[in-house]
Write an enzyme that holds these catalytic residues in place. Structure first.
Site, PDB file in Angstrom:
ATOM      1  N   CYS A  49       0.836  -1.201   0.000  1.00 30.64           N
ATOM      2  CA  CYS A  49       0.000   0.000   0.000  1.00 30.64           C
ATOM      3  C   CYS A  49       0.876   1.258   0.000  1.00 30.64           C
ATOM      4  O   CYS A  49       1.648   1.484   0.933  1.00 30.64           O
ATOM      5  CB  CYS A  49      -0.907  -0.013   1.224  1.00 30.64           C
ATOM      6  SG  CYS A  49      -1.964   1.436   1.367  1.00 30.64           S
ATOM      7  N   CYS A  88      -0.137   3.534  -6.673  1.00 30.91           N
ATOM      8  CA  CYS A  88      -1.109   2.788  -5.872  1.00 30.91           C
ATOM      9  C   CYS A  88      -1.120   1.381  -6.450  1.00 30.91           C
ATOM     10  O   CYS A  88      -1.170   1.210  -7.675  1.00 30.91           O
ATOM     11  CB  CYS A  88      -2.503   3.416  -5.960  1.00 30.91           C
ATOM     12  SG  CYS A  88      -3.811   2.406  -5.222  1.00 30.91           S
TER      13      CYS A  88
END
Length: 276
Positions: free
Chosen positions: A78, A192
């Site tokens: 993440c 991302c």
């Protein structure tokens, strides 16, 4: 070498949702004998829309789970958590590798002058990608960053659905067109882990634009660490992947198949941290 770990200890991968499957896939391709434990916090996606203190608390919740599993290395897929890694890493005793640093490392080897980054809003606002890219680069660069409030959620829920992918394409146009056509970026960091799952769509919309996927860099850095620490699992042994999620188990099992993870030995529910 820490005596808690040995070559048969698992490798942990965590993400706010299914995006980290891109990292798990890269590890499976490069290190097929390794045993992976994946944690996806689907109940709280997207992390980039939460305040920093909540992100840190949720990250530490996942870190603690993987510490209990005695992982020998932890890949923080993440990007949003990667921006606050200094507030989380003490929750595990193993080395951690994070997506933002991996992305910056990958860019530092390129001969470019103008770099684009697309990410969650939190990652964009933190400026962690421009800061780390500029700190790593041997020459002066222009780094343009764009925060995408909806893209991770759209990928999470529409992957593999042709109708839903139209919404993904529309959002990509909204977020990327100006950087490609007006600012003329020479490469784009997928800041991302959800975004590499639709890299074929991005390549179709922007042919010739080089895409930087931190997942590949993370897998290579993991291999280097395991090799020098004598923690590589015997290459003749079968690999394993056990997925845990605070989200929908059936959806995670489906997404794992769609992105090409193999093997997927189990997909289990784990209760989410309360945000009250």
């Amino acid at each position: 070498m820490n005596p808690v770990f040995d070559a048969n200890s698992p490798v942990g991968v965590l993400d706010s949702g299914i995006g980290g499957f891109s990292v798990a896939r890269a590890v499976q391709q490069l290190l097929p004998a390794e045993q992976l434990i994946y944690f996806g916090d689907g109940a709280h996606i997207p992390y980039g829309n939460h305040p920093e203190d909540k992100i840190v608390a949720m990250a530490r919740y996942m870190f603690s789970f993987l510490e209990q599993k005695q992982v020998k290395a932890l890949l923080v897929a993440c990007n949003t958590i990667s921006c606050v890694i200094d507030r989380c890493a003490d929750a595990v005793s193993c080395p951690t590798f994070n997506a933002v640093q991996a992305g910056a490392n990958a860019v530092s080897r390129l001969d470019v002058e103008k770099v684009g980054v697309i990410s969650t809003v939190f990652t964009h606002n933190s400026r962690c990608y421009p800061q780390r890219i500029l700190a790593q680069s041997p020459k002066k660069l222009v780094v343009l960053s764009c925060g995408c409030p909806d893209l991770a959620r759209l990928v999470e829920h529409n992957l593999g659905d042709p109708g839903g992918m139209a919404a993904v394409e529309a959002d990509l146009h909204q977020e990327l067109d100006h950087m490609v056509y007006d600012d003329h970026i020479q490469c784009c960091v997928l800041g991302c882990t959800h975004y590499p799952l639709v890299s074929d769509t991005i390549e179709k919309l922007y042919p010739g634009l080089p895409l930087i996927d931190p997942a590949q860099q993370m897998a290579q850095e993991l291999r280097a660490y395991l090799t020098r620490s004598d923690l590589l699992r015997n290459a003749g042994l079968p690999g394993r992947l056990d997925v845990f999620t605070t989200g929908d188990v059936d959806e995670y099992a489906l997404r794992a198949r769609q992105v090409g993870l193999d093997p997927v030995n189990s997909v289990s529910y784990y209760p989410p941290m309360s945000l009250d």
